[in-house]
Scaffold this motif. Structure first.
Motif, PDB file in Angstrom:
ATOM      1  N   ARG A  86      44.766  55.087  72.723  1.00 59.78           N
ATOM      2  CA  ARG A  86      43.750  55.070  71.659  1.00 59.78           C
ATOM      3  C   ARG A  86      44.436  54.755  70.335  1.00 59.78           C
ATOM      4  O   ARG A  86      45.498  55.312  70.026  1.00 59.78           O
ATOM      5  N   VAL A  87      43.822  53.856  69.569  1.00 64.61           N
ATOM      6  CA  VAL A  87      44.391  53.395  68.306  1.00 64.61           C
ATOM      7  C   VAL A  87      43.279  53.309  67.267  1.00 64.61           C
ATOM      8  O   VAL A  87      42.211  52.764  67.560  1.00 64.61           O
ATOM      9  N   PRO A  88      43.466  53.825  66.046  1.00 61.72           N
ATOM     10  CA  PRO A  88      42.469  53.605  64.989  1.00 61.72           C
ATOM     11  C   PRO A  88      42.367  52.113  64.662  1.00 61.72           C
ATOM     12  O   PRO A  88      43.367  51.384  64.754  1.00 61.72           O
ATOM     13  N   VAL A  89      41.196  51.651  64.254  1.00 60.12           N
ATOM     14  CA  VAL A  89      41.056  50.237  63.902  1.00 60.12           C
ATOM     15  C   VAL A  89      41.908  49.891  62.689  1.00 60.12           C
ATOM     16  O   VAL A  89      42.238  48.710  62.466  1.00 60.12           O
ATOM     17  N   THR A  90      42.266  50.895  61.901  1.00 56.38           N
ATOM     18  CA  THR A  90      43.144  50.653  60.759  1.00 56.38           C
ATOM     19  C   THR A  90      44.596  50.468  61.178  1.00 56.38           C
ATOM     20  O   THR A  90      45.449  50.116  60.363  1.00 56.38           O
ATOM     21  N   GLY A  91      44.894  50.725  62.450  1.00 53.85           N
ATOM     22  CA  GLY A  91      46.243  50.601  62.955  1.00 53.85           C
ATOM     23  C   GLY A  91      46.982  51.927  62.913  1.00 53.85           C
ATOM     24  O   GLY A  91      46.438  52.955  62.501  1.00 53.85           O
ATOM     25  N   GLY A  92      48.213  51.910  63.359  1.00 56.77           N
ATOM     26  CA  GLY A  92      49.010  53.130  63.362  1.00 56.77           C
ATOM     27  C   GLY A  92      49.613  53.403  64.723  1.00 56.77           C
ATOM     28  O   GLY A  92      49.689  52.527  65.586  1.00 56.77           O
ATOM     29  N   THR A  93      50.034  54.655  64.903  1.00 55.84           N
ATOM     30  CA  THR A  93      50.706  55.045  66.138  1.00 55.84           C
ATOM     31  C   THR A  93      49.695  55.279  67.257  1.00 55.84           C
ATOM     32  O   THR A  93      48.777  56.088  67.094  1.00 55.84           O
ATOM     33  N   PRO A  94      49.832  54.610  68.391  1.00 56.34           N
ATOM     34  CA  PRO A  94      48.895  54.822  69.512  1.00 56.34           C
ATOM     35  C   PRO A  94      49.060  56.216  70.107  1.00 56.34           C
ATOM     36  O   PRO A  94      50.149  56.800  70.097  1.00 56.34           O
ATOM     37  N   VAL A  95      47.960  56.734  70.640  1.00 56.34           N
ATOM     38  CA  VAL A  95      47.941  58.022  71.341  1.00 56.34           C
ATOM     39  C   VAL A  95      47.692  57.760  72.816  1.00 56.34           C
ATOM     40  O   VAL A  95      46.834  56.939  73.171  1.00 56.34           O
ATOM     41  N   ARG A  96      48.444  58.459  73.678  1.00 57.00           N
ATOM     42  CA  ARG A  96      48.161  58.377  75.119  1.00 57.00           C
ATOM     43  C   ARG A  96      46.898  59.198  75.382  1.00 57.00           C
ATOM     44  O   ARG A  96      46.961  60.393  75.661  1.00 57.00           O
ATOM     45  N   TRP A  97      45.760  58.530  75.332  1.00 59.89           N
ATOM     46  CA  TRP A  97      44.493  59.245  75.421  1.00 59.89           C
ATOM     47  C   TRP A  97      44.237  59.762  76.828  1.00 59.89           C
ATOM     48  O   TRP A  97      43.762  60.868  77.016  1.00 59.89           O
ATOM     49  N   SER A  98      44.540  58.969  77.843  1.00 58.88           N
ATOM     50  CA  SER A  98      44.393  59.406  79.234  1.00 58.88           C
ATOM     51  C   SER A  98      45.499  58.816  80.088  1.00 58.88           C
ATOM     52  O   SER A  98      45.816  57.625  79.981  1.00 58.88           O
ATOM     53  N   THR A  99      46.060  59.665  80.929  1.00 63.12           N
ATOM     54  CA  THR A  99      47.027  59.223  81.946  1.00 63.12           C
ATOM     55  C   THR A  99      46.570  59.711  83.321  1.00 63.12           C
ATOM     56  O   THR A  99      47.388  60.063  84.170  1.00 63.12           O
ATOM     57  N   ALA A 100      45.265  59.726  83.520  1.00 65.68           N
ATOM     58  CA  ALA A 100      44.704  60.189  84.791  1.00 65.68           C
ATOM     59  C   ALA A 100      45.321  59.409  85.955  1.00 65.68           C
ATOM     60  O   ALA A 100      45.535  58.195  85.857  1.00 65.68           O
ATOM     61  N   PRO A 101      45.615  60.080  87.069  1.00 70.01           N
ATOM     62  CA  PRO A 101      46.212  59.394  88.223  1.00 70.01           C
ATOM     63  C   PRO A 101      45.392  58.208  88.716  1.00 70.01           C
ATOM     64  O   PRO A 101      45.951  57.247  89.264  1.00 70.01           O
ATOM     65  N   GLU A 102      44.096  58.261  88.510  1.00 67.61           N
ATOM     66  CA  GLU A 102      43.221  57.181  88.982  1.00 67.61           C
ATOM     67  C   GLU A 102      43.461  55.862  88.241  1.00 67.61           C
ATOM     68  O   GLU A 102      42.985  54.805  88.670  1.00 67.61           O
ATOM     69  N   LEU A 103      44.195  55.921  87.116  1.00 70.86           N
ATOM     70  CA  LEU A 103      44.491  54.715  86.346  1.00 70.86           C
ATOM     71  C   LEU A 103      45.719  53.966  86.851  1.00 70.86           C
ATOM     72  O   LEU A 103      45.955  52.824  86.466  1.00 70.86           O
ATOM     73  N   ALA A 104      46.492  54.604  87.714  1.00 70.93           N
ATOM     74  CA  ALA A 104      47.780  54.055  88.121  1.00 70.93           C
ATOM     75  C   ALA A 104      47.638  52.848  89.033  1.00 70.93           C
ATOM     76  O   ALA A 104      46.655  52.700  89.770  1.00 70.93           O
ATOM     77  N   ALA A 105      48.648  51.995  88.978  1.00 68.74           N
ATOM     78  CA  ALA A 105      48.706  50.840  89.875  1.00 68.74           C
ATOM     79  C   ALA A 105      49.055  51.283  91.288  1.00 68.74           C
ATOM     80  O   ALA A 105      49.565  52.381  91.505  1.00 68.74           O
ATOM     81  N   ASP A 106      48.763  50.404  92.241  1.00 70.12           N
ATOM     82  CA  ASP A 106      49.129  50.658  93.636  1.00 70.12           C
ATOM     83  C   ASP A 106      49.769  49.396  94.198  1.00 70.12           C
ATOM     84  O   ASP A 106      49.264  48.782  95.120  1.00 70.12           O
ATOM     85  N   GLY A 107      50.857  48.982  93.549  1.00 72.97           N
ATOM     86  CA  GLY A 107      51.557  47.805  94.006  1.00 72.97           C
ATOM     87  C   GLY A 107      51.711  46.714  92.974  1.00 72.97           C
ATOM     88  O   GLY A 107      52.707  46.001  92.947  1.00 72.97           O
ATOM     89  N   PHE A 108      50.716  46.569  92.086  1.00 70.69           N
ATOM     90  CA  PHE A 108      50.789  45.493  91.104  1.00 70.69           C
ATOM     91  C   PHE A 108      50.230  45.945  89.758  1.00 70.69           C
ATOM     92  O   PHE A 108      50.969  46.332  88.867  1.00 70.69           O
ATOM     93  N   LEU A 109      48.898  45.942  89.598  1.00 72.07           N
ATOM     94  CA  LEU A 109      48.269  46.313  88.333  1.00 72.07           C
ATOM     95  C   LEU A 109      47.204  47.383  88.543  1.00 72.07           C
ATOM     96  O   LEU A 109      46.386  47.284  89.461  1.00 72.07           O
TER      97      LEU A 109
END
Length: 324
Positions: A177-200
């Motif tokens: 997650r990033v403000p539209v004004t820019g800045g340091t990104p936040v890891r908003w979600s790292t849920a396991p369901e987002l992970a790759a399974d071989g490629f992307l």
């Protein structure tokens, strides 16, 4: 998506055949029984020899569309008459940089704000260029948020109400997650369901009805991640399955019904709120490895990168039929 796809995509650029830029022309009849999308037509045939393989799309007032050309590092506007105008070319990465999973520089998702400002994501395998970029009307592109060199920012979504951007990272399995004004990104979600399974893994992303929705290419899923009242990520839930090779998607404007680009299988699927899905466009309608979609009113726009067909990257429009 199979592990050899990065080599396939890279090889396609070296072996591309010439294709002339054409103006708007009628496409073939839509797939039999595919009532949700009708009257498919070409908006533009793109120039494969110039690397015009559209990866993502943002619609503009008046009927034009902004697209990213994935491997030529370009942002371009496609007019309603099919003309193409390059708005900017991003800088090439330093020598020796290797983009995660894809090996070469990759220009992914793009969104547009009401004042015409464009935001897009760029992955190069180098810390000085990878991240979220901004292009104001009449200006030059510059990076507003840095992401790790090992990231592959792919999809990009705008929450206009909260003035936030959400980035789907296909390699790190993260929604940033990033403000539209820019800045340091936040890891908003790292849920396991987002992970790759071989490629992307995490690929397309949209903000819809109080949640962030994300597709996972390898797992063939569409996920819904609620945004809590404090802005944090809720628990990810799987809303659709068996959509292997899903790239981007777009909501039709009718509840949670969405259209999904099934890239390698050369299809567009209509996904109902209960997760069931049917094919509504195929290669017979003119699409060639669809990468992204956008819907405005009763018109759906489909961008095709032709990564596997290697013939006719294009932008196609179809009517979203009204349903009882």
């Amino acid at each position: 998506m199979p592990n050899h796809l990065p080599r396939v995509r890279t090889g396609l650029l070296a072996t591309a055949l010439a294709a002339a830029l054409a103006l708007t022309a009628a496409g073939p009849a839509t797939t039999a029984g595919a009532a949700p999308l009708t009257h498919a037509r070409f908006v533009a045939h793109l120039d494969i020899t110039d690397g015009q393989r559209p990866e993502n799309i943002a619609l503009e007032p008046g009927g034009s569309a902004v697209v990213t050309f994935a491997y030529s590092r370009q942002i371009a506007r496609i007019g309603h008459d099919g003309t193409v105008r390059v708005l900017a070319t991003l800088p090439a990465p330093p020598a020796g940089s290797v983009t995660p999973a894809l090996t070469q520089p990759f220009l992914g998702g793009v969104v547009r704000t009401g004042d015409g400002t464009l935001y897009f994501v760029y992955a190069t395998g180098s810390a000085d260029l990878t991240g979220v970029w901004r292009l104001r009307p009449g200006g030059t592109p510059h990076r507003v948020a840095a992401l790790p060199a090992g990231a592959l920012p792919n999809g990009l979504a705008l929450d206009g109400a909260q003035q936030r951007l959400y980035v789907a990272d296909s390699v790190l399995g993260t929604v940033w997650r990033v403000p539209v004004t820019g800045g340091t990104p936040v890891r908003w979600s790292t849920a396991p369901e987002l992970a790759a399974d071989g490629f992307l893994g995490a690929n397309g992303i949209k903000v819809h009805d109080g949640a962030v929705w994300v597709s996972n290419l390898d797992r063939g899923t569409v996920l819904r991640i609620p945004v809590t009242r404090h802005g944090a990520a809720g628990r990810a839930e799987t809303r659709a399955e068996d959509l292997v090779n899903i790239d981007d998607f777009a909501f039709t404007g009718r509840g949670d019904t969405l259209l999904a680009a099934i890239n390698a299988d050369n299809e567009v699927a209509l996904v109902e709120p209960d997760g069931s899905h049917t094919t509504v466009l195929t290669g017979a309608d003119g699409i060639e490895n669809p990468t992204s979609l956008a819907v405005r009113g009763t018109t759906a726009y489909v961008a095709s990168g032709a990564y596997f067909t290697d013939e006719d990257p294009n932008l196609l429009a179809a009517r979203v039929a009204r349903r009882p």
